[in-house]
Write a protein that holds these residues in place. Sequence first.
Motif, PDB file in Angstrom:
ATOM      1  N   GLU A 164      18.829 -23.580  44.663  1.00  0.00           N
ATOM      2  CA  GLU A 164      17.587 -23.010  45.179  1.00  0.00           C
ATOM      3  C   GLU A 164      16.371 -23.383  44.340  1.00  0.00           C
ATOM      4  OE1 GLU A 164      17.910 -18.881  46.208  1.00  0.00           O
ATOM      5  OE2 GLU A 164      19.818 -19.159  47.251  1.00  0.00           O
ATOM      6  N   LEU A 165      16.559 -23.678  43.056  1.00  0.00           N
ATOM      7  CA  LEU A 165      15.437 -24.058  42.190  1.00  0.00           C
ATOM      8  C   LEU A 165      15.188 -25.567  42.194  1.00  0.00           C
ATOM      9  CD1 LEU A 165      16.097 -21.772  39.085  1.00  0.00           C
ATOM     10  CD2 LEU A 165      14.027 -21.739  40.496  1.00  0.00           C
ATOM     11  N   ALA A 166      16.126 -26.326  42.723  1.00  0.00           N
ATOM     12  CA  ALA A 166      16.035 -27.787  42.620  1.00  0.00           C
ATOM     13  C   ALA A 166      14.782 -28.346  43.263  1.00  0.00           C
ATOM     14  CB  ALA A 166      17.278 -28.429  43.241  1.00  0.00           C
ATOM     15  N   GLU A 167      14.361 -27.769  44.370  1.00  0.00           N
ATOM     16  CA  GLU A 167      13.182 -28.280  45.079  1.00  0.00           C
ATOM     17  C   GLU A 167      11.943 -28.245  44.205  1.00  0.00           C
ATOM     18  OE1 GLU A 167      10.747 -27.613  49.302  1.00  0.00           O
ATOM     19  OE2 GLU A 167      12.364 -26.255  48.717  1.00  0.00           O
ATOM     20  N   SER A 168      11.881 -27.253  43.308  1.00  0.00           N
ATOM     21  CA  SER A 168      10.707 -27.127  42.442  1.00  0.00           C
ATOM     22  C   SER A 168      10.839 -27.941  41.162  1.00  0.00           C
ATOM     23  CB  SER A 168      10.484 -25.656  42.076  1.00  0.00           C
ATOM     24  OG  SER A 168      11.520 -25.187  41.222  1.00  0.00           O
ATOM     25  N   GLY A 169      12.009 -28.514  40.921  1.00  0.00           N
ATOM     26  CA  GLY A 169      12.231 -29.290  39.701  1.00  0.00           C
ATOM     27  C   GLY A 169      12.693 -28.468  38.522  1.00  0.00           C
ATOM     28  N   SER A 170      12.867 -27.161  38.714  1.00  0.00           N
ATOM     29  CA  SER A 170      13.374 -26.306  37.646  1.00  0.00           C
ATOM     30  C   SER A 170      14.902 -26.293  37.687  1.00  0.00           C
ATOM     31  CB  SER A 170      12.830 -24.887  37.793  1.00  0.00           C
ATOM     32  OG  SER A 170      11.426 -24.877  37.614  1.00  0.00           O
ATOM     33  N   THR A 171      15.515 -25.884  36.592  1.00  0.00           N
ATOM     34  CA  THR A 171      16.968 -25.950  36.499  1.00  0.00           C
ATOM     35  C   THR A 171      17.586 -24.591  36.195  1.00  0.00           C
ATOM     36  OG1 THR A 171      17.028 -26.439  34.120  1.00  0.00           O
ATOM     37  CG2 THR A 171      16.819 -28.319  35.630  1.00  0.00           C
ATOM     38  N   SER A 172      18.869 -24.482  36.512  1.00  0.00           N
ATOM     39  CA  SER A 172      19.648 -23.275  36.241  1.00  0.00           C
ATOM     40  C   SER A 172      20.984 -23.702  35.656  1.00  0.00           C
ATOM     41  CB  SER A 172      19.866 -22.483  37.539  1.00  0.00           C
ATOM     42  OG  SER A 172      20.795 -21.434  37.355  1.00  0.00           O
ATOM     43  N   ASN A 173      21.277 -23.226  34.448  1.00  0.00           N
ATOM     44  CA  ASN A 173      22.528 -23.578  33.785  1.00  0.00           C
ATOM     45  C   ASN A 173      23.125 -22.359  33.097  1.00  0.00           C
ATOM     46  OD1 ASN A 173      22.936 -26.651  33.984  1.00  0.00           O
ATOM     47  ND2 ASN A 173      20.790 -26.484  33.353  1.00  0.00           N
ATOM     48  N   CYS A 174      24.356 -22.496  32.677  1.00  0.00           N
ATOM     49  CA  CYS A 174      25.075 -21.402  32.048  1.00  0.00           C
ATOM     50  C   CYS A 174      25.698 -21.915  30.751  1.00  0.00           C
ATOM     51  CB  CYS A 174      26.171 -20.911  33.002  1.00  0.00           C
ATOM     52  SG  CYS A 174      27.029 -19.427  32.465  1.00  0.00           S
ATOM     53  N   VAL A 175      25.605 -21.122  29.697  1.00  0.00           N
ATOM     54  CA  VAL A 175      26.275 -21.428  28.442  1.00  0.00           C
ATOM     55  C   VAL A 175      27.370 -20.378  28.248  1.00  0.00           C
ATOM     56  CG1 VAL A 175      26.034 -21.597  25.937  1.00  0.00           C
ATOM     57  CG2 VAL A 175      24.259 -22.530  27.429  1.00  0.00           C
ATOM     58  N   ALA A 176      28.587 -20.836  28.025  1.00  0.00           N
ATOM     59  CA  ALA A 176      29.741 -19.940  27.912  1.00  0.00           C
ATOM     60  C   ALA A 176      30.347 -20.059  26.520  1.00  0.00           C
ATOM     61  CB  ALA A 176      30.781 -20.262  28.983  1.00  0.00           C
ATOM     62  N   PRO A 177      29.895 -19.222  25.582  1.00  0.00           N
ATOM     63  CA  PRO A 177      30.462 -19.284  24.228  1.00  0.00           C
ATOM     64  C   PRO A 177      31.888 -18.775  24.184  1.00  0.00           C
ATOM     65  CG  PRO A 177      28.324 -18.140  24.272  1.00  0.00           C
ATOM     66  CD  PRO A 177      28.808 -18.254  25.683  1.00  0.00           C
ATOM     67  N   GLY A 178      32.628 -19.269  23.200  1.00  0.00           N
ATOM     68  CA  GLY A 178      33.903 -18.681  22.862  1.00  0.00           C
ATOM     69  C   GLY A 178      33.688 -17.576  21.840  1.00  0.00           C
ATOM     70  N   PHE A 179      34.690 -17.294  21.047  1.00  0.00           N
ATOM     71  CA  PHE A 179      34.565 -16.262  20.022  1.00  0.00           C
ATOM     72  C   PHE A 179      33.575 -16.725  18.956  1.00  0.00           C
ATOM     73  CE2 PHE A 179      38.567 -15.384  22.085  1.00  0.00           C
ATOM     74  CZ  PHE A 179      38.540 -14.001  22.200  1.00  0.00           C
ATOM     75  N   THR A 180      32.580 -15.891  18.686  1.00  0.00           N
ATOM     76  CA  THR A 180      31.456 -16.261  17.826  1.00  0.00           C
ATOM     77  C   THR A 180      31.314 -15.257  16.695  1.00  0.00           C
ATOM     78  OG1 THR A 180      30.364 -17.205  19.770  1.00  0.00           O
ATOM     79  CG2 THR A 180      28.996 -16.831  17.837  1.00  0.00           C
ATOM     80  N   GLU A 181      30.904 -15.745  15.537  1.00  0.00           N
ATOM     81  CA  GLU A 181      30.760 -14.899  14.350  1.00  0.00           C
ATOM     82  C   GLU A 181      29.600 -13.921  14.527  1.00  0.00           C
ATOM     83  OE1 GLU A 181      32.664 -14.554  11.878  1.00  0.00           O
ATOM     84  OE2 GLU A 181      33.739 -16.409  11.455  1.00  0.00           O
ATOM     85  N   THR A 182      29.887 -12.789  15.125  1.00  0.00           N
ATOM     86  CA  THR A 182      28.913 -11.718  15.316  1.00  0.00           C
ATOM     87  C   THR A 182      29.525 -10.411  14.818  1.00  0.00           C
ATOM     88  OG1 THR A 182      29.722 -11.172  17.532  1.00  0.00           O
ATOM     89  CG2 THR A 182      27.993 -12.871  17.384  1.00  0.00           C
ATOM     90  N   ALA A 183      28.747  -9.340  14.918  1.00  0.00           N
ATOM     91  CA  ALA A 183      29.245  -8.028  14.494  1.00  0.00           C
ATOM     92  C   ALA A 183      30.482  -7.623  15.290  1.00  0.00           C
ATOM     93  CB  ALA A 183      28.144  -6.977  14.653  1.00  0.00           C
TER      94      ALA A 183
ATOM     95  N   THR B  22      21.674 -29.551  35.734  1.00  0.00           N
ATOM     96  CA  THR B  22      21.513 -28.279  36.425  1.00  0.00           C
ATOM     97  C   THR B  22      22.822 -27.897  37.122  1.00  0.00           C
ATOM     98  OG1 THR B  22      19.993 -26.988  37.820  1.00  0.00           O
ATOM     99  CG2 THR B  22      20.660 -29.151  38.659  1.00  0.00           C
ATOM    100  N   GLY B  23      23.038 -26.587  37.233  1.00  0.00           N
ATOM    101  CA  GLY B  23      24.246 -26.077  37.868  1.00  0.00           C
ATOM    102  C   GLY B  23      25.491 -26.208  37.013  1.00  0.00           C
ATOM    103  N   GLU B  24      25.322 -26.418  35.728  1.00  0.00           N
ATOM    104  CA  GLU B  24      26.462 -26.668  34.849  1.00  0.00           C
ATOM    105  C   GLU B  24      26.821 -25.437  34.013  1.00  0.00           C
ATOM    106  OE1 GLU B  24      28.410 -29.297  34.789  1.00  0.00           O
ATOM    107  OE2 GLU B  24      27.211 -30.228  36.367  1.00  0.00           O
ATOM    108  N   VAL B  25      28.100 -25.353  33.643  1.00  0.00           N
ATOM    109  CA  VAL B  25      28.575 -24.382  32.671  1.00  0.00           C
ATOM    110  C   VAL B  25      28.923 -25.168  31.411  1.00  0.00           C
ATOM    111  CG1 VAL B  25      30.312 -22.660  32.085  1.00  0.00           C
ATOM    112  CG2 VAL B  25      29.465 -22.838  34.444  1.00  0.00           C
TER     113      VAL B  25
END
Length: 247
Positions: free
Chosen positions: A172-191, A235-238
């Motif tokens: 839906e954003l492609a027509e405007s040239g904007s992108t939508s993506n997803c980042v899927a972290p694994g286990f990360t050093e957080t609290a 765009t559209g990537e994980v």
Amino acid sequence: MGFEDRTCLITGSSRGIGSGIAEELADKGANVVINYRASAGAAEKVADGIREQGGEAMIAQADVTDEEEVAAMHKEVDDAYGSVDVLINNAGINVDTMFSEMTRAEWDRVIEVDLTGAFVCTKEFFDDIAEAPEGRLINISSVVGKQGNLGQANYAAAKSGMFGLTRTLAIELAESGSTSNCVAPGFTETAMIEGIPERVRDRIRSEIPLGRFATIEEVASTVRFIASPEASYITGEVLDVNGGMDL
């Protein structure tokens, strides 16, 4: 990386991965909006740290599930910096319990914050992203959304739902040239990881091909690249940041 004069809003960024993303983008010249629900002190600490390094940051209160609060945040950001160029849906919670013991309230709460919250914020800022010269929508999911995890049916469902949301909005954003993506972290050093017993952490590490947890900086740098003009044809990537857990 072309972040000067660009405004980046990161939901749930008073701590953990969210604060790391805010610091990374501010370091590259972005105007950073640190969203929080209740922890104003922690959000202001992140903002102060950015300002001390010569960056530009503001804090903005809003419960991501509350449409009125998100709309008020939009106005506050617009008054300070103008339209948002990059929205990063990072806010999330987990309420872990085995499915046989999970209540409807525990299911609804996680879905509401982790998935519906992304819908509410994206709906509010959708036009900003679509109209921006380098508009970026980035959803922070999890390896749990791909693999599932013991005691996390609600969390896995919410994080998996972000994949479909991301890909549909990419179309839906492609027509405007904007992108939508997803980042899927694994286990990360957080609290969250620090609170897991050492024997369990050892077991988790043994299942990661690289043999260690991600650092916040490694996740943040991936988000920074996807938010940059250099990623304009992605765009559209994980994007998995999980040390090979899907191999």
